[in-house]
Design a protein around this motif. Structure first.
Motif, mmCIF file in Angstrom:
data_model
loop_
_atom_site.group_PDB
_atom_site.id
_atom_site.type_symbol
_atom_site.label_atom_id
_atom_site.label_comp_id
_atom_site.label_asym_id
_atom_site.label_seq_id
_atom_site.Cartn_x
_atom_site.Cartn_y
_atom_site.Cartn_z
ATOM 1 N N PHE A 1 -3.188 -0.897 8.120
ATOM 2 C CA PHE A 1 -3.134 -1.433 6.646
ATOM 3 C C PHE A 1 -2.394 -2.995 6.681
ATOM 4 C CE2 PHE A 1 -2.965 3.134 6.131
ATOM 5 C CZ PHE A 1 -3.808 3.187 5.466
ATOM 6 N N GLU B 1 -9.555 -2.492 -3.563
ATOM 7 C CA GLU B 1 -8.217 -2.713 -3.380
ATOM 8 C C GLU B 1 -7.134 -1.880 -3.511
ATOM 9 O OE1 GLU B 1 -7.736 -6.700 -4.725
ATOM 10 O OE2 GLU B 1 -8.825 -7.666 -3.182
ATOM 11 N N ALA B 2 -7.328 -1.361 -4.681
ATOM 12 C CA ALA B 2 -6.463 -0.247 -5.158
ATOM 13 C C ALA B 2 -6.394 0.917 -4.311
ATOM 14 C CB ALA B 2 -6.649 0.072 -6.541
ATOM 15 N N GLN C 1 4.117 -3.253 -0.655
ATOM 16 C CA GLN C 1 4.028 -2.758 -1.827
ATOM 17 C C GLN C 1 4.252 -1.338 -1.833
ATOM 18 O OE1 GLN C 1 0.579 -3.726 -4.573
ATOM 19 N NE2 GLN C 1 0.567 -5.634 -3.799
ATOM 20 N N VAL C 2 3.717 -0.605 -1.061
ATOM 21 C CA VAL C 2 4.152 0.696 -0.580
ATOM 22 C C VAL C 2 5.691 1.045 -0.419
ATOM 23 C CG1 VAL C 2 3.844 2.836 0.879
ATOM 24 C CG2 VAL C 2 1.818 1.422 0.038
ATOM 25 N N ALA D 1 -2.988 3.808 1.533
ATOM 26 C CA ALA D 1 -1.500 3.493 2.512
ATOM 27 C C ALA D 1 -0.551 4.101 2.020
ATOM 28 C CB ALA D 1 -1.344 1.870 2.341
ATOM 29 N N GLU E 1 0.604 -6.820 3.078
ATOM 30 C CA GLU E 1 0.856 -6.862 1.579
ATOM 31 C C GLU E 1 0.819 -5.593 1.112
ATOM 32 O OE1 GLU E 1 -1.410 -8.696 -2.592
ATOM 33 O OE2 GLU E 1 -2.085 -8.905 -0.439
ATOM 34 N N ASP E 2 -0.451 -4.504 1.631
ATOM 35 C CA ASP E 2 -0.143 -3.408 1.047
ATOM 36 C C ASP E 2 1.010 -2.523 1.429
ATOM 37 O OD1 ASP E 2 -2.592 -3.705 -0.410
ATOM 38 O OD2 ASP E 2 -3.780 -2.750 0.984
ATOM 39 N N GLU F 1 -7.263 1.358 -1.272
ATOM 40 C CA GLU F 1 -6.789 0.759 0.162
ATOM 41 C C GLU F 1 -5.257 1.030 0.108
ATOM 42 O OE1 GLU F 1 -7.030 -0.049 4.275
ATOM 43 O OE2 GLU F 1 -8.265 0.650 2.586
ATOM 44 N N ARG F 2 -4.684 0.494 -1.090
ATOM 45 C CA ARG F 2 -3.355 0.812 -1.397
ATOM 46 C C ARG F 2 -2.941 2.013 -1.424
ATOM 47 N NH1 ARG F 2 -3.909 -4.167 -4.445
ATOM 48 N NH2 ARG F 2 -3.904 -2.632 -6.201
ATOM 49 N N ASN F 3 -3.752 2.944 -2.104
ATOM 50 C CA ASN F 3 -3.444 4.286 -2.551
ATOM 51 C C ASN F 3 -3.412 5.025 -1.136
ATOM 52 O OD1 ASN F 3 -4.455 7.122 -3.283
ATOM 53 N ND2 ASN F 3 -3.043 6.475 -4.941
#
Length: 221
Positions: free
Chosen positions: A96, A62-63, A103-104, A69, A99-100, A65-67
């Motif tokens: 994406f 999950e981290a 956050q970005v 993005a 939620e991600d 995937e956020r990174n």
């Protein structure tokens, strides 16, 4: 990856990618499993021999995937300034999660990478210098890019009538330089609709056009 394999997850090798030196391939139990950015590699201390339970694996993925993005967002911002809406739409098209993406965006706002008010002010200044526009068209352009009414209004409220007159004069010079007209009426018919399409107020257009001297009019001789 099935549940049994995840439960027995052990990092057996880490390989730096040849085409992207900031990314690393992670091998679990002797087989390729996934790739991560170096930030994730360091943050989660992914080293050879480390065992990972299902929850840890899920958190890392999950981290990552956020990174990913965030990396896409940073690359998108590197070409030119963007609005919050433009970044949101771009990351959405890349697939994406909401939620991600949020956050970005929150991270970019906090770091001052995104600021719609600053964007709007810079947009107006750039238009004044390079592509003169009236306040109406400037606001429409900002709105199209997702800038809110408050930010757009604040950016154009400092655009003075004198500045608009100067921009109108620049357009007039470009549009009718070297041309001669039979009458002021003919000149107006040529200029006024053109300048209105550039977003300038009609009263300001008329004031400037009415001040045109005889240089643009044909001689009666």
């Amino acid at each position: 990856m099935n549940e049994e394999r995840i439960q027995e997850s052990k990092i057996t090798a880490i390989e730096q990618q040849k085409k992207n030196r900031s990314r690393y391939n992670i091998y679990i139990n002797g087989e390729y499993s996934f790739a991560v950015h170096e930030d994730i590699l360091v943050k989660y201390r992914l080293i050879k021999g480390r065992e990972m339970d299902p929850e840890e694996m899920k958190e890392v993925l999950e981290a990552e995937e956020r990174n990913k993005a965030m990396q896409y967002g940073l690359r998108y911002l590197s070409f030119r300034p963007r609005t919050i809406t433009e970044v949101r739409d771009y990351l959405t098209k890349k697939g994406f999660t909401k939620e991600d993406i949020e956050q970005v965006i929150d991270s970019f706002i906090e770091k001052k990478y995104l600021d719609d008010q600053i964007y709007a002010k810079q947009w107006v200044e750039e238009r004044k210098r390079l592509k003169p526009r009236g306040r109406y068209l400037m606001k429409a352009e900002l709105t199209q890019r997702g800038v809110g009414d408050d930010e757009a209004n604040l950016a154009i409220e400092h655009l003075s009538s004198q500045e608009e007159k100067e921009m109108i004069e620049r357009w007039m010079e470009k549009k009718i330089s070297g041309k001669k007209f039979d009458s002021l009426y003919e000149l107006k018919r040529k200029l006024v609709p053109f300048l209105q399409r550039k977003g300038f107020p009609l009263d300001t257009i008329q004031e400037v056009v009415n001040s045109v001297g005889p240089d643009y009019l044909k001689s009666e001789d």
